[in-house]
Scaffold this motif. Structure first.
Motif, PDB file in Angstrom:
ATOM      1  N   VAL A  34      49.098  80.723  19.446  1.00 50.11           N
ATOM      2  CA  VAL A  34      47.846  80.396  19.114  1.00 50.11           C
ATOM      3  C   VAL A  34      47.188  81.305  18.100  1.00 50.11           C
ATOM      4  O   VAL A  34      47.081  82.493  18.551  1.00 50.11           O
ATOM      5  CB  VAL A  34      46.891  80.072  20.373  1.00 50.11           C
ATOM      6  CG1 VAL A  34      45.487  79.510  19.916  1.00 50.11           C
ATOM      7  CG2 VAL A  34      47.638  78.889  21.318  1.00 50.11           C
ATOM      8  N   PRO A  35      46.503  80.962  16.970  1.00 49.52           N
ATOM      9  CA  PRO A  35      45.892  81.895  16.180  1.00 49.52           C
ATOM     10  C   PRO A  35      44.891  82.870  16.958  1.00 49.52           C
ATOM     11  O   PRO A  35      44.214  82.098  17.490  1.00 49.52           O
ATOM     12  CB  PRO A  35      45.378  81.023  15.081  1.00 49.52           C
ATOM     13  CG  PRO A  35      46.285  79.832  15.123  1.00 49.52           C
ATOM     14  CD  PRO A  35      46.447  79.587  16.528  1.00 49.52           C
ATOM     15  N   GLU A  37      41.709  83.540  15.893  1.00 48.39           N
ATOM     16  CA  GLU A  37      40.447  83.102  15.713  1.00 48.39           C
ATOM     17  C   GLU A  37      40.133  82.252  16.719  1.00 48.39           C
ATOM     18  O   GLU A  37      39.146  81.877  16.987  1.00 48.39           O
ATOM     19  CB  GLU A  37      40.378  82.510  14.142  1.00 48.39           C
ATOM     20  CG  GLU A  37      40.769  83.701  12.952  1.00 48.39           C
ATOM     21  CD  GLU A  37      42.071  83.832  12.719  1.00 48.39           C
ATOM     22  OE1 GLU A  37      43.063  83.251  13.494  1.00 48.39           O
ATOM     23  OE2 GLU A  37      42.237  84.920  11.915  1.00 48.39           O
ATOM     24  N   VAL A  38      41.445  81.148  17.066  1.00 50.74           N
ATOM     25  CA  VAL A  38      41.205  80.060  17.856  1.00 50.74           C
ATOM     26  C   VAL A  38      40.992  80.624  19.203  1.00 50.74           C
ATOM     27  O   VAL A  38      40.248  80.015  19.894  1.00 50.74           O
ATOM     28  CB  VAL A  38      42.490  79.237  17.755  1.00 50.74           C
ATOM     29  CG1 VAL A  38      42.400  78.019  19.100  1.00 50.74           C
ATOM     30  CG2 VAL A  38      42.516  78.509  16.567  1.00 50.74           C
ATOM     31  N   LYS A  39      41.683  81.827  19.728  1.00 45.76           N
ATOM     32  CA  LYS A  39      41.478  82.224  20.968  1.00 45.76           C
ATOM     33  C   LYS A  39      40.133  82.970  20.962  1.00 45.76           C
ATOM     34  O   LYS A  39      39.397  82.680  22.102  1.00 45.76           O
ATOM     35  CB  LYS A  39      42.433  83.557  21.062  1.00 45.76           C
ATOM     36  CG  LYS A  39      43.889  83.176  21.224  1.00 45.76           C
ATOM     37  CD  LYS A  39      44.715  84.258  21.515  1.00 45.76           C
ATOM     38  CE  LYS A  39      46.341  83.754  21.502  1.00 45.76           C
ATOM     39  NZ  LYS A  39      47.225  84.853  21.712  1.00 45.76           N
ATOM     40  N   GLU A  41      37.517  81.921  19.499  1.00 42.84           N
ATOM     41  CA  GLU A  41      36.368  80.829  19.606  1.00 42.84           C
ATOM     42  C   GLU A  41      36.340  80.251  20.949  1.00 42.84           C
ATOM     43  O   GLU A  41      35.629  79.761  21.686  1.00 42.84           O
ATOM     44  CB  GLU A  41      36.645  79.617  18.479  1.00 42.84           C
ATOM     45  CG  GLU A  41      35.632  78.589  18.619  1.00 42.84           C
ATOM     46  CD  GLU A  41      35.773  77.655  17.202  1.00 42.84           C
ATOM     47  OE1 GLU A  41      34.834  76.765  17.280  1.00 42.84           O
ATOM     48  OE2 GLU A  41      36.377  78.178  16.372  1.00 42.84           O
ATOM     49  N   PHE A  42      37.590  80.026  21.456  1.00 48.71           N
ATOM     50  CA  PHE A  42      37.982  79.374  22.835  1.00 48.71           C
ATOM     51  C   PHE A  42      36.889  80.236  23.988  1.00 48.71           C
ATOM     52  O   PHE A  42      36.336  79.632  24.635  1.00 48.71           O
ATOM     53  CB  PHE A  42      39.310  79.453  23.273  1.00 48.71           C
ATOM     54  CG  PHE A  42      39.920  78.967  24.351  1.00 48.71           C
ATOM     55  CD1 PHE A  42      39.091  77.627  24.946  1.00 48.71           C
ATOM     56  CD2 PHE A  42      40.806  79.321  25.118  1.00 48.71           C
ATOM     57  CE1 PHE A  42      39.555  77.092  26.099  1.00 48.71           C
ATOM     58  CE2 PHE A  42      41.106  78.627  26.359  1.00 48.71           C
ATOM     59  CZ  PHE A  42      40.628  77.534  26.710  1.00 48.71           C
ATOM     60  N   ARG A  45      33.167  79.852  23.335  1.00 51.13           N
ATOM     61  CA  ARG A  45      33.028  78.492  23.983  1.00 51.13           C
ATOM     62  C   ARG A  45      32.776  78.326  25.402  1.00 51.13           C
ATOM     63  O   ARG A  45      31.920  77.876  26.075  1.00 51.13           O
ATOM     64  CB  ARG A  45      33.717  77.488  23.414  1.00 51.13           C
ATOM     65  CG  ARG A  45      33.712  76.947  21.937  1.00 51.13           C
ATOM     66  CD  ARG A  45      34.562  75.952  21.288  1.00 51.13           C
ATOM     67  NE  ARG A  45      34.565  75.462  20.125  1.00 51.13           N
ATOM     68  CZ  ARG A  45      34.352  74.343  19.613  1.00 51.13           C
ATOM     69  NH1 ARG A  45      34.427  73.233  20.467  1.00 51.13           N
ATOM     70  NH2 ARG A  45      34.298  74.097  18.302  1.00 51.13           N
ATOM     71  N   THR A 290      34.683  71.856  25.250  1.00 51.50           N
ATOM     72  CA  THR A 290      35.557  72.804  24.847  1.00 51.50           C
ATOM     73  C   THR A 290      37.223  72.638  25.155  1.00 51.50           C
ATOM     74  O   THR A 290      37.761  72.759  24.381  1.00 51.50           O
ATOM     75  CB  THR A 290      34.899  74.074  25.614  1.00 51.50           C
ATOM     76  OG1 THR A 290      33.817  74.479  25.508  1.00 51.50           O
ATOM     77  CG2 THR A 290      35.892  75.077  25.505  1.00 51.50           C
ATOM     78  N   TRP A 293      38.487  70.154  22.550  1.00 53.11           N
ATOM     79  CA  TRP A 293      38.730  70.855  21.362  1.00 53.11           C
ATOM     80  C   TRP A 293      39.965  71.811  21.495  1.00 53.11           C
ATOM     81  O   TRP A 293      40.748  71.618  20.389  1.00 53.11           O
ATOM     82  CB  TRP A 293      37.388  71.791  21.077  1.00 53.11           C
ATOM     83  CG  TRP A 293      37.773  72.883  19.962  1.00 53.11           C
ATOM     84  CD1 TRP A 293      37.555  72.532  18.712  1.00 53.11           C
ATOM     85  CD2 TRP A 293      38.127  74.169  19.994  1.00 53.11           C
ATOM     86  NE1 TRP A 293      37.800  73.756  17.983  1.00 53.11           N
ATOM     87  CE2 TRP A 293      38.198  74.824  18.878  1.00 53.11           C
ATOM     88  CE3 TRP A 293      38.063  75.081  21.249  1.00 53.11           C
ATOM     89  CZ2 TRP A 293      38.659  76.026  18.676  1.00 53.11           C
ATOM     90  CZ3 TRP A 293      38.865  76.382  20.923  1.00 53.11           C
ATOM     91  CH2 TRP A 293      38.727  76.757  19.699  1.00 53.11           C
ATOM     92  N   MET A 294      40.085  72.497  22.597  1.00 51.19           N
ATOM     93  CA  MET A 294      41.388  73.216  22.636  1.00 51.19           C
ATOM     94  C   MET A 294      42.535  72.369  22.832  1.00 51.19           C
ATOM     95  O   MET A 294      43.667  72.760  22.162  1.00 51.19           O
ATOM     96  CB  MET A 294      41.257  74.184  23.787  1.00 51.19           C
ATOM     97  CG  MET A 294      42.301  75.080  24.088  1.00 51.19           C
ATOM     98  SD  MET A 294      42.029  76.427  22.605  1.00 51.19           S
ATOM     99  CE  MET A 294      43.704  77.192  22.699  1.00 51.19           C
ATOM    100  N   GLN A 297      43.674  71.567  19.410  1.00 50.35           N
ATOM    101  CA  GLN A 297      44.016  72.990  18.578  1.00 50.35           C
ATOM    102  C   GLN A 297      45.650  72.959  18.977  1.00 50.35           C
ATOM    103  O   GLN A 297      46.495  73.439  18.192  1.00 50.35           O
ATOM    104  CB  GLN A 297      43.321  73.974  19.171  1.00 50.35           C
ATOM    105  CG  GLN A 297      41.956  74.289  18.649  1.00 50.35           C
ATOM    106  CD  GLN A 297      41.994  73.995  17.143  1.00 50.35           C
ATOM    107  OE1 GLN A 297      42.357  74.715  16.289  1.00 50.35           O
ATOM    108  NE2 GLN A 297      41.031  73.244  16.741  1.00 50.35           N
TER     109      GLN A 297
END
Length: 316
Positions: A34-35, A37-39, A41-42, A45, A290, A293-294, A297
């Motif tokens: 998982v990138p 940036e995604v972590k 933001e996760f 959130r 959230t 959304w995840m 991803q």
């Protein structure tokens, strides 16, 4: 989106602290990376949804858990979160003193160590005996405590082990008390392969109470392999436990125990707790959004029943 109708039940706590493990325990079990940036933001959130403890990552060697190899890159991205959420804690897992050094370099205020109640899992997970692992953790806990860093102790395989079978209560208590006595502020009791039932949960917690460990220093960490995670949680609440581990969207398992399925989903836990009139501080709608959304991803639906039900009711 509907919410549960609260009805208080006797003998239960008024408030429960949820220890969110999705970003660490959940994502470490994903096959895809998982990138970072995604972590970040996760985690942001999850904090915005009201979760006050979010386990961010692990400073384990990248060879063993490549999904969390970006810990050094992730931590600076989280630096501003405690300012926006003053009650937020972002613990990190450390396997040894080298991991502690890395965590302290990134100003971690809370850490966790991960021990085993069984010999076989200790060998497979830590490449040493359970007693040798305890000896390895002692200087970690001592140094962290001296630096003003709170330490949580995880104890895995507390109810059953895929290689050894049922685990004696006395064995779990022996290792758990060692973690508390060496300075862990909190002990999380893990049902790593999800085989526990409510009677076992009550018996183990009673044994810890008899050994001198108050329920306030204990947490529970259930996997839902056999659909028992919520009933086991309720049994723990009746014994006075007020800290429950859960993973947003039901992410996770254990990379060293292939029979372990996902953690208790945070949304399912919040639905039950709010239905019992127990405060969590969590906005269920924001949490469901959230996890939805995840799931997007990750490219697959969330296994959480509550996420499925509420997103379905909202039209996806």
């Amino acid at each position: 989106m509907g919410l549960p109708d609260p009805v208080r039940a006797p003998g239960l706590p008024e408030e429960v602290r949820i220890h969110e493990v999705g970003p660490r325990d959940g994502l470490q079990n994903e096959s895809a990376l998982v990138p970072v940036e995604v972590k970040a933001e996760f985690i942001a959130r999850l904090a915005a949804a009201g979760l006050k403890t979010v386990e961010a990552t692990s400073f384990v060697h990248p060879k063993w858990v490549p999904q969390l190899a970006d810990a050094e890159d992730l931590m600076p991205r989280l630096a501003g979160l405690p300012e926006r959420h003053p009650a937020l804690r972002l613990p990190v897992l450390v396997p040894n003193e080298r991991g502690l050094d890395r965590a302290l370099a990134h100003h971690a205020g809370n850490i966790a160590v991960f021990a085993s109640a069984t010999e076989t899992f200790a060998r497979r997970n830590l490449n040493r005996s359970a007693d040798e692992a305890m000896a390895m953790f002692r200087p970690v806990v001592e140094r962290a405590t001296e630096a003003g860093v709170a330490v949580r102790g995880y104890l895995s395989m507390c109810f059953g082990d895929p290689w050894e079978g049922p685990v004696p209560v006395s064995q779990v208590v022996r290792f758990g008390m060692q973690l508390l006595e060496m300075g862990c502020a909190e002990l999380s009791l893990g049902d790593t392969i999800g085989v526990a039932t409510p009677g076992q949960v009550g018996a183990l917690l009673a044994a810890f109470a008899e050994a001198g460990a108050p329920a306030e220093r204990l947490a529970v960490h259930f996997h839902d392999t056999y659909g028992q995670a919520l009933s086991n949680t309720l049994a723990a609440l009746r014994e006075g436990v007020t800290t429950v581990d859960a993973s947003a969207g039901g992410l996770g398992g254990c990379p060293y125990a292939k029979s372990a399925t996902g953690n208790l989903a945070t949304e399912d836990l919040v639905w039950m707790l709010h239905g019992l009139g127990i405060r969590t501080g969590v906005d269920l709608r924001a949490l469901v959004a959230t996890s939805g959304w995840m799931a997007g991803q990750l490219g697959r639906p969330s296994p959480s029943r509550t996420v499925q039900a509420l997103l379905g009711a909202a039209g996806g």
